[in-house]
Design a protein around this motif. Structure first.
Motif, PDB file in Angstrom:
ATOM      1  N   ALA A 192     -12.262   8.802  -0.173  1.00  0.00           N
ATOM      2  CA  ALA A 192     -13.350   9.722   0.166  1.00  0.00           C
ATOM      3  C   ALA A 192     -14.701   9.034   0.085  1.00  0.00           C
ATOM      4  CB  ALA A 192     -13.319  10.934  -0.764  1.00  0.00           C
ATOM      5  N   ASP A 193     -14.827   8.102  -0.843  1.00  0.00           N
ATOM      6  CA  ASP A 193     -16.092   7.405  -1.008  1.00  0.00           C
ATOM      7  C   ASP A 193     -16.329   6.459   0.181  1.00  0.00           C
ATOM      8  OD1 ASP A 193     -17.376   4.609  -2.256  1.00  0.00           O
ATOM      9  OD2 ASP A 193     -18.364   6.456  -2.910  1.00  0.00           O
ATOM     10  N   PRO A 194     -17.496   6.551   0.843  1.00  0.00           N
ATOM     11  CA  PRO A 194     -17.741   5.717   2.033  1.00  0.00           C
ATOM     12  C   PRO A 194     -17.581   4.227   1.782  1.00  0.00           C
ATOM     13  CG  PRO A 194     -19.396   7.443   1.855  1.00  0.00           C
ATOM     14  CD  PRO A 194     -18.609   7.479   0.587  1.00  0.00           C
ATOM     15  N   LEU A 195     -18.098   3.739   0.647  1.00  0.00           N
ATOM     16  CA  LEU A 195     -18.014   2.309   0.363  1.00  0.00           C
ATOM     17  C   LEU A 195     -16.566   1.874   0.180  1.00  0.00           C
ATOM     18  CD1 LEU A 195     -19.392  -0.374  -0.146  1.00  0.00           C
ATOM     19  CD2 LEU A 195     -19.695   0.290  -2.543  1.00  0.00           C
ATOM     20  N   ARG A 196     -15.789   2.682  -0.557  1.00  0.00           N
ATOM     21  CA  ARG A 196     -14.386   2.325  -0.779  1.00  0.00           C
ATOM     22  C   ARG A 196     -13.592   2.394   0.529  1.00  0.00           C
ATOM     23  NH1 ARG A 196     -12.673   1.354  -5.633  1.00  0.00           N
ATOM     24  NH2 ARG A 196     -13.884   1.977  -7.461  1.00  0.00           N
ATOM     25  N   ARG A 197     -13.993   3.283   1.415  1.00  0.00           N
ATOM     26  CA  ARG A 197     -13.320   3.381   2.711  1.00  0.00           C
ATOM     27  C   ARG A 197     -13.535   2.098   3.512  1.00  0.00           C
ATOM     28  NH1 ARG A 197     -12.882   8.895   6.215  1.00  0.00           N
ATOM     29  NH2 ARG A 197     -12.070   9.507   4.183  1.00  0.00           N
ATOM     30  N   VAL A 198     -14.771   1.588   3.488  1.00  0.00           N
ATOM     31  CA  VAL A 198     -15.068   0.322   4.164  1.00  0.00           C
ATOM     32  C   VAL A 198     -14.267  -0.815   3.535  1.00  0.00           C
ATOM     33  CG1 VAL A 198     -16.855  -1.383   4.667  1.00  0.00           C
ATOM     34  CG2 VAL A 198     -17.373   1.051   4.879  1.00  0.00           C
ATOM     35  N   GLU A 199     -14.235  -0.839   2.190  1.00  0.00           N
ATOM     36  CA  GLU A 199     -13.521  -1.910   1.498  1.00  0.00           C
ATOM     37  C   GLU A 199     -12.029  -1.874   1.812  1.00  0.00           C
ATOM     38  OE1 GLU A 199     -14.541  -1.079  -2.520  1.00  0.00           O
ATOM     39  OE2 GLU A 199     -16.440  -2.189  -2.460  1.00  0.00           O
ATOM     40  N   ARG A 200     -11.467  -0.679   1.876  1.00  0.00           N
ATOM     41  CA  ARG A 200     -10.039  -0.562   2.180  1.00  0.00           C
ATOM     42  C   ARG A 200      -9.752  -1.095   3.588  1.00  0.00           C
ATOM     43  NH1 ARG A 200      -5.981   3.177   0.659  1.00  0.00           N
ATOM     44  NH2 ARG A 200      -3.991   2.303   1.326  1.00  0.00           N
ATOM     45  N   TYR A 201     -10.590  -0.718   4.525  1.00  0.00           N
ATOM     46  CA  TYR A 201     -10.425  -1.182   5.907  1.00  0.00           C
ATOM     47  C   TYR A 201     -10.497  -2.703   5.989  1.00  0.00           C
ATOM     48  CZ  TYR A 201     -12.057  -2.265  10.660  1.00  0.00           C
ATOM     49  OH  TYR A 201     -12.246  -2.820  11.900  1.00  0.00           O
TER      50      TYR A 201
ATOM     51  N   SER B  89       0.819  -1.207   0.000  1.00  0.00           N
ATOM     52  CA  SER B  89       0.000   0.000   0.000  1.00  0.00           C
ATOM     53  C   SER B  89       0.853   1.257   0.000  1.00  0.00           C
ATOM     54  CB  SER B  89      -0.937  -0.017   1.215  1.00  0.00           C
ATOM     55  OG  SER B  89      -1.711   1.158   1.275  1.00  0.00           O
ATOM     56  N   SER B  90       1.859   1.311   0.901  1.00  0.00           N
ATOM     57  CA  SER B  90       2.708   2.503   1.008  1.00  0.00           C
ATOM     58  C   SER B  90       3.581   2.679  -0.229  1.00  0.00           C
ATOM     59  CB  SER B  90       3.586   2.411   2.259  1.00  0.00           C
ATOM     60  OG  SER B  90       2.802   2.372   3.428  1.00  0.00           O
ATOM     61  N   PHE B  91       4.135   1.587  -0.759  1.00  0.00           N
ATOM     62  CA  PHE B  91       5.039   1.660  -1.908  1.00  0.00           C
ATOM     63  C   PHE B  91       4.300   2.117  -3.159  1.00  0.00           C
ATOM     64  CE2 PHE B  91       7.078  -0.223  -5.640  1.00  0.00           C
ATOM     65  CZ  PHE B  91       8.391   0.216  -5.488  1.00  0.00           C
ATOM     66  N   VAL B  92       3.168   1.483  -3.438  1.00  0.00           N
ATOM     67  CA  VAL B  92       2.402   1.840  -4.641  1.00  0.00           C
ATOM     68  C   VAL B  92       1.923   3.290  -4.552  1.00  0.00           C
ATOM     69  CG1 VAL B  92       0.289   1.348  -5.944  1.00  0.00           C
ATOM     70  CG2 VAL B  92       1.710  -0.527  -5.106  1.00  0.00           C
ATOM     71  N   THR B  93       1.419   3.674  -3.381  1.00  0.00           N
ATOM     72  CA  THR B  93       0.952   5.045  -3.205  1.00  0.00           C
ATOM     73  C   THR B  93       2.081   6.038  -3.437  1.00  0.00           C
ATOM     74  OG1 THR B  93      -0.775   4.389  -1.641  1.00  0.00           O
ATOM     75  CG2 THR B  93      -0.045   6.678  -1.568  1.00  0.00           C
ATOM     76  N   ALA B  94       3.261   5.759  -2.882  1.00  0.00           N
ATOM     77  CA  ALA B  94       4.402   6.654  -3.047  1.00  0.00           C
ATOM     78  C   ALA B  94       4.799   6.781  -4.515  1.00  0.00           C
ATOM     79  CB  ALA B  94       5.580   6.157  -2.211  1.00  0.00           C
TER      80      ALA B  94
ATOM     81  N   VAL C 181      -5.857   6.276  -5.226  1.00  0.00           N
ATOM     82  CA  VAL C 181      -6.658   5.380  -4.391  1.00  0.00           C
ATOM     83  C   VAL C 181      -7.116   4.170  -5.188  1.00  0.00           C
ATOM     84  CG1 VAL C 181      -8.829   5.168  -3.124  1.00  0.00           C
ATOM     85  CG2 VAL C 181      -7.411   7.202  -2.818  1.00  0.00           C
ATOM     86  N   GLU C 182      -7.631   4.419  -6.390  1.00  0.00           N
ATOM     87  CA  GLU C 182      -8.163   3.334  -7.226  1.00  0.00           C
ATOM     88  C   GLU C 182      -7.078   2.327  -7.578  1.00  0.00           C
ATOM     89  OE1 GLU C 182     -10.214   2.742 -11.648  1.00  0.00           O
ATOM     90  OE2 GLU C 182     -10.023   4.744 -10.770  1.00  0.00           O
ATOM     91  N   THR C 183      -5.915   2.818  -7.994  1.00  0.00           N
ATOM     92  CA  THR C 183      -4.829   1.912  -8.399  1.00  0.00           C
ATOM     93  C   THR C 183      -4.278   1.139  -7.209  1.00  0.00           C
ATOM     94  OG1 THR C 183      -4.234   3.460 -10.158  1.00  0.00           O
ATOM     95  CG2 THR C 183      -2.616   1.779  -9.588  1.00  0.00           C
ATOM     96  N   THR C 184      -4.129   1.824  -6.075  1.00  0.00           N
ATOM     97  CA  THR C 184      -3.640   1.137  -4.872  1.00  0.00           C
ATOM     98  C   THR C 184      -4.591   0.025  -4.460  1.00  0.00           C
ATOM     99  OG1 THR C 184      -2.559   3.177  -4.120  1.00  0.00           O
ATOM    100  CG2 THR C 184      -2.901   1.450  -2.482  1.00  0.00           C
ATOM    101  N   GLU C 185      -5.892   0.282  -4.572  1.00  0.00           N
ATOM    102  CA  GLU C 185      -6.875  -0.742  -4.233  1.00  0.00           C
ATOM    103  C   GLU C 185      -6.722  -1.964  -5.146  1.00  0.00           C
ATOM    104  OE1 GLU C 185      -8.949  -1.027  -1.827  1.00  0.00           O
ATOM    105  OE2 GLU C 185      -8.722   0.944  -0.905  1.00  0.00           O
ATOM    106  N   ARG C 186      -6.432  -1.737  -6.420  1.00  0.00           N
ATOM    107  CA  ARG C 186      -6.237  -2.869  -7.340  1.00  0.00           C
ATOM    108  C   ARG C 186      -5.019  -3.687  -6.943  1.00  0.00           C
ATOM    109  NH1 ARG C 186      -7.402   0.726 -11.724  1.00  0.00           N
ATOM    110  NH2 ARG C 186      -5.200   0.670 -12.344  1.00  0.00           N
ATOM    111  N   TRP C 187      -3.940  -2.998  -6.575  1.00  0.00           N
ATOM    112  CA  TRP C 187      -2.743  -3.719  -6.129  1.00  0.00           C
ATOM    113  C   TRP C 187      -3.035  -4.546  -4.882  1.00  0.00           C
ATOM    114  CZ3 TRP C 187       2.142  -4.521  -7.965  1.00  0.00           C
ATOM    115  CH2 TRP C 187       2.515  -3.823  -9.114  1.00  0.00           C
TER     116      TRP C 187
END
Length: 464
Positions: free
Chosen positions: A223-232, A67-72, A85-91
């Motif tokens: 920012a999207d509530p659903l994506r926030r839940v999914e990330r968690y 997560s940290s590497f891809v985001t950076a 956010v979208e790309t990090t979620e795919r990774w």
């Protein structure tokens, strides 16, 4: 997406770095930001030696590193936040698929690093956020045994709900139990007070706190509530973690915050019985009752020196009864006395017979410890009809009341009294003691009468 192994995944990480312009290890470290270590210190999320070691290896890194590497890398490339956010979620989705397929994180479930780096990173990545354990938890031995038994029936995952009336010690009990089970959750323990300093904490904001506990920086929270839940849920899915959600208002607030991993346990404390959470999420519910008279006296004696009560056992027992055997009220009363012991313990107890004195119990300079504020928090959650009914039944006899008595006091049909009593019972403002007979602790009666006087004054001013 076609299947791939861990070495191919690491190769893709190397290619990502190349594709965005091959930022230096130092630059990646800067963009990766900081995380909170277990000792409270801030440390780099992407130590340069760690990044170098992982990219040279062929073992699956930890999800936090991915997560940290891809985001950076994406931030270095100037990608917009939503794309990051979208790309990090795919990774992370790819990582989860690999992990589920059996490509574990290096040897012994750790990232591919040398031993010295691995141990340090592992320690830094484990959150230990439980509040301080209470030094005295009198009279709860049986309940702790029940909680342990419930856990043994369903080890690891699931929801454990601790509920009970205002001031009964739900938070202290849950925190004590959580400290007892720390070894069962080696990947960490996170804690959120859902009451918040300015009212109940919404699920969206609570998720930001939880994601922060898992190493996600505030600016990286979806920012999207659903994506926030999914990330968690993606970040916590494969961990053995304990999540404590303290002072929850209702099931709607809690549901998005539940840890869904099979090895994660969520502990929820609430004044609400949360029957929906029991029905839908199969939560294991433990209802805390008031203390026994003996345990209540133990709480008082732990604060009040023996010299003051050596010849005042009757007054000690009376004070325990006046406080409704509620741990919070007992501690506040004891501290109020020891702040001014010169008045004498017997005289102090006489003053506490006045209900207004009970309601005024608070700790100087600590707004979070006031019995009136605690009761007002519950009172505000009631509907108008339930508030009026609560005020009226505050005038019943100390021994209790029936539905017929409540209906007569409020001037409503018995069926309506039944409905409203059920609402109050759900919030633990009244308790059924058998045979359709209900009681209220003395301090709640005093509060109900105070609210009735306040409502009467408001009506007088409106007429004037």
């Amino acid at each position: 997406m076609e299947p791939f192994d861990a070495s191919e995944f690491v190769q893709q990480l190397r290619e990502l770095r190349l594709n965005v312009g091959q930022p230096s290890m130092r630059r990646l470290q800067q963009l990766g930001g900081k995380v909170r270590a277990s000792n409270g210190d801030e440390v780099d999320a992407l130590p340069r030696s760690t990044v170098s070691t992982i990219l040279r290896g062929d073992k699956l890194p930890r999800s936090e590193f991915v997560s940290s590497f891809v985001t950076a890398c994406l931030v270095y490339a100037g990608q917009p936040p939503e794309k990051v956010v979208e790309t990090t979620e795919r990774w992370l989705g790819r990582w989860k698929a690999l992990y589920a397929a059996g490509a574990r994180e290096g040897s012994d479930g750790r990232a591919a690093q040398d031993d010295s780096v691995t141990e340090g990173s592992k320690e830094r990545s484990v959150p230990r956020h439980l509040p301080l354990d209470v030094p005295l938890l009198a009279g709860r031995g049986a309940e702790l045994t029940v909680a342990d038994e419930l856990y043994r029936r369903r080890p690891g995952g699931g929801v454990f709900l601790v509920t009970g009336s205002v001031g009964v010690g739900k938070s202290a009990f849950a925190i004590r139990w959580a400290h007892r089970r720390i070894d069962d959750f080696p990947d960490g323990q996170v804690y959120v007070d859902l009451r918040g300093s300015h009212g109940p904490l919404g699920s969206h904001d609570a998720l930001a706190v939880l994601l922060g506990s898992l190493g996600v920086h505030e600016g990286d929270c979806p920012a999207d509530p659903l994506r926030r839940v999914e990330r968690y849920r993606s970040l916590i899915a494969e961990r053995r973690m304990l999540v404590v959600l303290d002072n929850a208002s209702d099931a709607e607030q809690v549901r998005p915050l539940l840890a869904t991993g099979e090895h994660c346990r969520t502990v929820v404390t609430s004044r609400n019985r949360m029957s929906g959470l029991v029905a839908r999420e199969a939560a294991q519910r433990l209802v805390l009752d008031v203390l026994t008279p003996e345990a209540a006296c133990t709480v008082l004696s732990a604060v009040v020196d023996e010299e003051y009560v050596v010849d005042a056992r009757a007054e000690l027992e009376e004070l325990a009864e006046l406080c409704g055997y509620l741990p919070l009220v007992l501690r506040l009363a004891a501290v109020k006395f020891v702040d001014r012991p010169g008045q004498g313990f017997k005289n102090f107890v006489r003053t506490m017979r006045d209900g207004s004195q009970l309601l005024s119990l608070a700790l100087d300079g600590d707004s979070g410890n006031s019995i009136r504020a605690e009761l007002e928090f519950s009172y505000r959650r009631l509907g108008l009809d339930a508030k009026r009914y609560f005020r009226k039944i505050g005038h019943v006899d100390q021994t209790g009341f029936t539905l017929e008595t409540g209906a007569a006091l409020a001037g409503i049909p018995v069926a309506e009294a039944d409905r409203l009593t059920a609402q109050l019972e759900s919030e633990h403002l009244v308790a059924e003691v058998g045979g359709r007979w209900f009681t209220m602790p003395r301090v709640l009666q005093a509060f109900a009468r105070a609210m009735e006087c306040q409502a009467g004054e408001a009506r007088t001013l409106a007429v004037a």
